[in-house]
Design a protein around this motif. Structure first.
Motif, PDB file in Angstrom:
ATOM      1  N   MET A   6       0.857  -1.191   0.000  1.00  0.00           N
ATOM      2  CA  MET A   6       0.000   0.000   0.000  1.00  0.00           C
ATOM      3  C   MET A   6       0.894   1.242   0.000  1.00  0.00           C
ATOM      4  SD  MET A   6      -2.928   1.167   2.743  1.00  0.00           S
ATOM      5  CE  MET A   6      -3.976  -0.218   2.372  1.00  0.00           C
ATOM      6  N   ALA A   7       0.846   1.997  -1.098  1.00  0.00           N
ATOM      7  CA  ALA A   7       1.678   3.196  -1.205  1.00  0.00           C
ATOM      8  C   ALA A   7       1.134   4.300  -0.313  1.00  0.00           C
ATOM      9  CB  ALA A   7       1.721   3.663  -2.649  1.00  0.00           C
ATOM     10  N   ILE A   8       2.023   5.099   0.276  1.00  0.00           N
ATOM     11  CA  ILE A   8       1.626   6.239   1.098  1.00  0.00           C
ATOM     12  C   ILE A   8       2.287   7.480   0.530  1.00  0.00           C
ATOM     13  CG2 ILE A   8       1.719   7.293   3.381  1.00  0.00           C
ATOM     14  CD1 ILE A   8       1.656   4.538   4.584  1.00  0.00           C
ATOM     15  N   ASN A   9       1.479   8.495   0.307  1.00  0.00           N
ATOM     16  CA  ASN A   9       1.983   9.734  -0.268  1.00  0.00           C
ATOM     17  C   ASN A   9       1.398  10.902   0.520  1.00  0.00           C
ATOM     18  OD1 ASN A   9       3.271   8.759  -3.002  1.00  0.00           O
ATOM     19  ND2 ASN A   9       1.345   7.653  -2.767  1.00  0.00           N
ATOM     20  N   ASN A  10       2.212  11.902   0.782  1.00  0.00           N
ATOM     21  CA  ASN A  10       1.790  13.011   1.632  1.00  0.00           C
ATOM     22  C   ASN A  10       1.796  14.331   0.861  1.00  0.00           C
ATOM     23  OD1 ASN A  10       1.147  14.181   4.301  1.00  0.00           O
ATOM     24  ND2 ASN A  10       3.120  15.202   4.002  1.00  0.00           N
ATOM     25  N   TYR A  11       0.726  15.130   1.091  1.00  0.00           N
ATOM     26  CA  TYR A  11       0.573  16.439   0.455  1.00  0.00           C
ATOM     27  C   TYR A  11       0.093  17.448   1.491  1.00  0.00           C
ATOM     28  CZ  TYR A  11       1.028  14.002  -3.979  1.00  0.00           C
ATOM     29  OH  TYR A  11       1.505  13.246  -5.020  1.00  0.00           O
ATOM     30  N   ASP A  12       0.121  18.711   1.130  1.00  0.00           N
ATOM     31  CA  ASP A  12      -0.471  19.729   1.994  1.00  0.00           C
ATOM     32  C   ASP A  12      -1.998  19.743   1.849  1.00  0.00           C
ATOM     33  OD1 ASP A  12       1.982  20.858   3.051  1.00  0.00           O
ATOM     34  OD2 ASP A  12       2.312  21.672   1.039  1.00  0.00           O
ATOM     35  N   HIS A  35      -8.044   8.418 -12.901  1.00  0.00           N
ATOM     36  CA  HIS A  35      -8.542   7.041 -12.760  1.00  0.00           C
ATOM     37  C   HIS A  35      -8.401   6.563 -11.314  1.00  0.00           C
ATOM     38  CE1 HIS A  35      -8.939   6.816 -17.092  1.00  0.00           C
ATOM     39  NE2 HIS A  35      -7.703   7.255 -17.211  1.00  0.00           N
ATOM     40  N   ALA A  36      -8.687   7.471 -10.395  1.00  0.00           N
ATOM     41  CA  ALA A  36      -8.544   7.186  -8.963  1.00  0.00           C
ATOM     42  C   ALA A  36      -9.867   7.495  -8.273  1.00  0.00           C
ATOM     43  CB  ALA A  36      -7.415   8.016  -8.369  1.00  0.00           C
ATOM     44  N   ARG A  37     -10.551   6.481  -7.795  1.00  0.00           N
ATOM     45  CA  ARG A  37     -11.843   6.659  -7.145  1.00  0.00           C
ATOM     46  C   ARG A  37     -11.675   6.763  -5.635  1.00  0.00           C
ATOM     47  NH1 ARG A  37     -17.172   2.652  -7.189  1.00  0.00           N
ATOM     48  NH2 ARG A  37     -18.555   4.126  -6.109  1.00  0.00           N
ATOM     49  N   ALA A  38     -12.134   7.869  -5.055  1.00  0.00           N
ATOM     50  CA  ALA A  38     -12.066   8.042  -3.600  1.00  0.00           C
ATOM     51  C   ALA A  38     -13.059   7.089  -2.935  1.00  0.00           C
ATOM     52  CB  ALA A  38     -12.387   9.485  -3.235  1.00  0.00           C
ATOM     53  N   GLY A  70      -7.214  -1.313  -9.597  1.00  0.00           N
ATOM     54  CA  GLY A  70      -7.561  -2.520  -8.855  1.00  0.00           C
ATOM     55  C   GLY A  70      -6.908  -2.638  -7.495  1.00  0.00           C
ATOM     56  N   LYS A  71      -6.200  -1.603  -7.071  1.00  0.00           N
ATOM     57  CA  LYS A  71      -5.495  -1.648  -5.789  1.00  0.00           C
ATOM     58  C   LYS A  71      -5.927  -0.475  -4.918  1.00  0.00           C
ATOM     59  CE  LYS A  71      -1.378  -3.791  -7.826  1.00  0.00           C
ATOM     60  NZ  LYS A  71       0.099  -3.658  -8.062  1.00  0.00           N
ATOM     61  N   THR A  72      -5.787  -0.622  -3.631  1.00  0.00           N
ATOM     62  CA  THR A  72      -6.061   0.456  -2.683  1.00  0.00           C
ATOM     63  C   THR A  72      -4.786   1.234  -2.422  1.00  0.00           C
ATOM     64  OG1 THR A  72      -7.827  -0.773  -1.606  1.00  0.00           O
ATOM     65  CG2 THR A  72      -6.866   1.039  -0.371  1.00  0.00           C
TER      66      THR A  72
END
Length: 505
Positions: free
Chosen positions: A1-7, A231-234, A255-257
């Protein structure tokens, strides 16, 4: 599971989210713009009536349920720019009185916690940003504004000018409809817009419509601090142990979270999908759904009472760009009716396959072609009053259920009769009238209304959730009442207003 941080994470790239992204792009903040779809392809089918209206090439294929459990095929468009990719670009300010509690035959519309002066400067900014063409003072209900429209009004072609003259002869005040298009009528050879006959309801093949992708998202992506994820569904928003702070957004992509984090979260999925996202994000601290201590998330869904009326006459209609006229004479009443009726505007050109889509077994092709070539089509909208019994909910599979029953219909029926009488006085004809169905979901607003009292609203006047400190909703969800004009410009203006609030913080 990738983790990415933004403001800042902005979910949805339509009129609300896309405009907000553009307004914040120069802030230097690391911004992630999340879009469920991709870029709408530029292709010949953009202007092909059969592809757009019969095959529904660009509409979502998802299925919702109505209040009776029947399937709804919503007219949503999941692309960068959202539904503005196919809108008619009519960008109209709410009337000054719309911000008050207006008495209708069917009830009273909810008063806004902010009034027209709070939005006035942002309306002007929005008109400049979206290159709106219009004429101040032409609309008798045009709210106060000293500056002219950024661009001159779009001219009427001869067939439409005849109708305008006929209306004026009856003492009415038709006006040039405010339109967001990239048209320069003084320099036609350099104009991006070519005044085609496939604008309203179509994607623009030459990028001449002021949709949010062209106007806001693409320019914002030139800044290195802005990232677009397509192509990213919340799927849901997670909070910390206190329930007062969102700490992550879970997305479904390929297909991934995937999980993304930020300091601030802005939900801009459209009134229906924004409510659905909050309802899916329920937890121990938010058992009825995120930010739903009031129980009003998803409630008071509004979509205007709208009909399409097609006037058929013996006069050929050779108009290329038809959608240039608005009429608000009966917005707040008529000599024979003390209550509001609504707003009238021209639609884009009617084509044979549009008639085929509306009535597939109606007539042979040659009859439909003849009808279309003698038709002038109108959009009639009346205020849909807020009602908690009209609401968005989720079924056991977390799929959308749209519980909706029309209200305040008498004024709308009277407005249809008014328009028939007006047009009949100009020239003899016959009329086809069709009510816009619930699955159209056009002009969707409500579901997360803003206000000063956490018990009677979901958001505060800054469009921040009462229950969650770093969560905002910036789309049509915040409307306490709908008025009767297209909501897009108000959504855009409010996004600019919230951007100033966020920059101030």
């Amino acid at each position: 599971m990738a983790i990415n941080n933004y403001d800042i994470i902005i979910i949805g790239s339509g009129a609300g989210g896309g405009t907000l992204t553009h307004a914040l792009a120069q802030s230097g903040k690391r911004i992630l713009l999340v879009e469920r779809g991709g870029f709408l392809p530029r292709e010949k089918e953009n202007w092909d009536v059969k592809s757009v209206f019969l095959e529904n090439r660009y509409k979502t294929k998802e299925v919702w349920k109505d209040k009776d459990g029947k399937s709804i095929h919503p007219s949503n468009h999941y692309y960068v720019g959202g539904n503005t990719k196919v809108y008619g670009a009519a960008l109209i300010r709410l009337r000054e009185k719309d911000f008050e509690g207006v008495v209708h035959k069917g009830g009273v519309s909810t008063e806004w916690p902010l009034k027209y002066p709070d939005f006035k400067s942002y309306y002007l900014q929005a008109e400049k940003l979206y290159q709106v063409h219009g004429q101040r003072g032409g609309d008798p209900l045009d709210p106060p504004e000293n500056e002219p429209f950024p661009w001159p009004p779009v001219s009427h072609e001869p067939r439409i000018q005849k109708i305008v003259d006929g209306m004026k002869a009856q003492g009415l005040k038709p006006f040039h409809l405010p339109l967001g298009i990239h048209l320069d009528e003084k320099n036609r050879e350099k104009s991006t817009c070519i005044r085609c006959d496939t604008c309203d309801g179509f994607p623009c093949l030459v990028d001449a419509k002021s949709d949010t992708e062209i106007t806001c998202v693409n320019p914002a992506l030139k800044f290195p601090n802005v990232t677009l994820l397509t192509h990213a569904r919340a799927m849901r928003l997670e909070t910390d142990a206190t329930g007062r702070k969102v700490i992550s957004l879970a997305l479904e992509r390929e297909g991934k979270t995937q999980c993304y984090t930020a300091s601030q979260y802005i939900v801009s999925c459209g009134a229906i999908n924004s409510a659905a996202l909050l309802l899916r994000s329920k937890s121990d601290k938010h058992q009825k759904g995120l930010a739903n201590s009031s129980g009003l998330v998803g409630k008071n869904y509004m979509c205007h009472i709208s009909s399409v009326m097609t006037a058929l006459s013996l006069t050929s209609n050779l108009t290329h760009f038809q959608k240039t006229v608005g009429l608000s004479d009966f917005y707040y009443g008529a000599p024979d009716w003390e209550y509001p009726l609504g707003y009238i505007q021209l639609r884009g050109n009617l084509k044979r396959d549009m008639l085929r889509a509306a009535a597939p077994l109606f007539k042979p092709d040659f009859v439909l072609k003849a009808m279309a070539s003698h038709a002038v089509s109108w959009w009639i909208s009346s205020e849909d009053l807020p009602n908690p019994k009209n609401y968005v909910s989720l079924d056991s599979n977390d799929e959308i259920v749209l519980n909706y029953t029309p209200n305040n219909e008498e004024g709308h029926l009277r407005l249809i009769k008014k328009l028939k009488t007006i047009l009949s006085s100009i020239e003899p004809g016959s009329y086809l009238c069709e009510r816009i169905p619930v699955g159209s979901v056009c002009h969707q607003v409500g579901t997360c209304r803003f206000g000063t009292d956490p018990k009677t609203s979901v958001l505060d006047v800054d469009c921040r959730a009462h229950d969650v400190d770093n969560l905002y909703v910036v789309d049509g969800s915040f409307f306490p009442s709908s008025g009767a004009v297209n909501p897009a410009l108000t959504i855009i203006a409010n996004a600019l207003r919230v951007a100033d609030i966020l920059k101030g913080r």
